[in-house]
Design a protein around this motif. Structure first.
Motif, PDB file in Angstrom:
ATOM      1  N   UNK A 135      83.241  84.711  23.754  1.00  0.00           N
ATOM      2  CA  UNK A 135      81.994  83.905  24.029  1.00  0.00           C
ATOM      3  C   UNK A 135      81.990  83.557  25.543  1.00  0.00           C
ATOM      4  N   UNK A 136      83.149  83.780  26.499  1.00  0.00           N
ATOM      5  CA  UNK A 136      82.678  84.300  28.075  1.00  0.00           C
ATOM      6  C   UNK A 136      82.001  85.304  28.783  1.00  0.00           C
ATOM      7  N   UNK A 152      80.114  75.779  23.227  1.00  0.00           N
ATOM      8  CA  UNK A 152      81.692  76.950  23.895  1.00  0.00           C
ATOM      9  C   UNK A 152      82.372  76.909  22.645  1.00  0.00           C
ATOM     10  N   UNK A 153      82.661  75.072  22.507  1.00  0.00           N
ATOM     11  CA  UNK A 153      83.654  74.980  21.449  1.00  0.00           C
ATOM     12  C   UNK A 153      83.374  75.344  19.823  1.00  0.00           C
ATOM     13  N   UNK A 154      81.840  75.345  19.742  1.00  0.00           N
ATOM     14  CA  UNK A 154      81.445  76.082  18.468  1.00  0.00           C
ATOM     15  C   UNK A 154      81.050  77.148  17.987  1.00  0.00           C
ATOM     16  N   UNK A 155      81.398  78.096  19.417  1.00  0.00           N
ATOM     17  CA  UNK A 155      81.693  79.509  19.839  1.00  0.00           C
ATOM     18  C   UNK A 155      82.965  80.116  19.564  1.00  0.00           C
ATOM     19  N   UNK A 156      84.035  79.668  19.980  1.00  0.00           N
ATOM     20  CA  UNK A 156      85.215  80.407  19.787  1.00  0.00           C
ATOM     21  C   UNK A 156      85.993  79.477  18.648  1.00  0.00           C
ATOM     22  N   UNK A 157      84.878  78.607  17.575  1.00  0.00           N
ATOM     23  CA  UNK A 157      85.265  77.538  16.556  1.00  0.00           C
ATOM     24  C   UNK A 157      86.933  77.596  16.605  1.00  0.00           C
ATOM     25  N   UNK A 210      78.538  69.083  29.999  1.00  0.00           N
ATOM     26  CA  UNK A 210      78.967  68.993  28.481  1.00  0.00           C
ATOM     27  C   UNK A 210      78.249  69.568  26.961  1.00  0.00           C
ATOM     28  N   UNK A 211      76.900  68.931  27.485  1.00  0.00           N
ATOM     29  CA  UNK A 211      75.796  70.428  26.302  1.00  0.00           C
ATOM     30  C   UNK A 211      76.762  71.923  26.314  1.00  0.00           C
ATOM     31  N   UNK A 212      76.924  72.174  27.783  1.00  0.00           N
ATOM     32  CA  UNK A 212      77.381  74.015  26.781  1.00  0.00           C
ATOM     33  C   UNK A 212      79.221  73.570  26.399  1.00  0.00           C
ATOM     34  N   UNK A 213      79.652  72.653  27.084  1.00  0.00           N
ATOM     35  CA  UNK A 213      81.467  72.727  26.107  1.00  0.00           C
ATOM     36  C   UNK A 213      81.067  72.747  24.639  1.00  0.00           C
ATOM     37  N   UNK A 214      79.969  72.213  24.329  1.00  0.00           N
ATOM     38  CA  UNK A 214      80.387  71.543  23.125  1.00  0.00           C
ATOM     39  C   UNK A 214      79.967  72.839  22.028  1.00  0.00           C
TER      40      UNK A 214
END
Length: 68
Positions: free
Chosen positions: A50-51, A18-23, A12-16
């Motif tokens: 990002x990946x 990732x979301x921020x990184x890809x805007x 869950x933390x990584x998804x957040x």
């Protein structure tokens, strides 16, 4: 790698992060992962970056890039 596989392995933390990184919002990323929506060409590029290339933009949008 498919975006869904990448997305599902994240915590869950990584998804957040990732979301921020890809805007992009988490809900929108979920739609992308499950092929309910297509990313813009710019978002596809940000996802690829990002990946670290694990999810390639030509896999996300073959209609734009094909198999580069």
């Amino acid at each position: 790698m498919k975006l869904l596989n990448y997305y599902l392995r994240l915590s869950s933390k990584e998804k957040k992060a990732f979301s921020k990184a890809v805007q992009a919002e988490l809900g929108y990323l979920r739609h992308l992962a499950y092929n309910r929506k297509k990313p813009s060409h710019a978002l596809a590029k940000r996802i690829e970056l990002a990946t670290n290339g694990e999810v390639r933009r030509d896999e996300l949008r073959p209609d734009i890039w094909g198999n580069e």
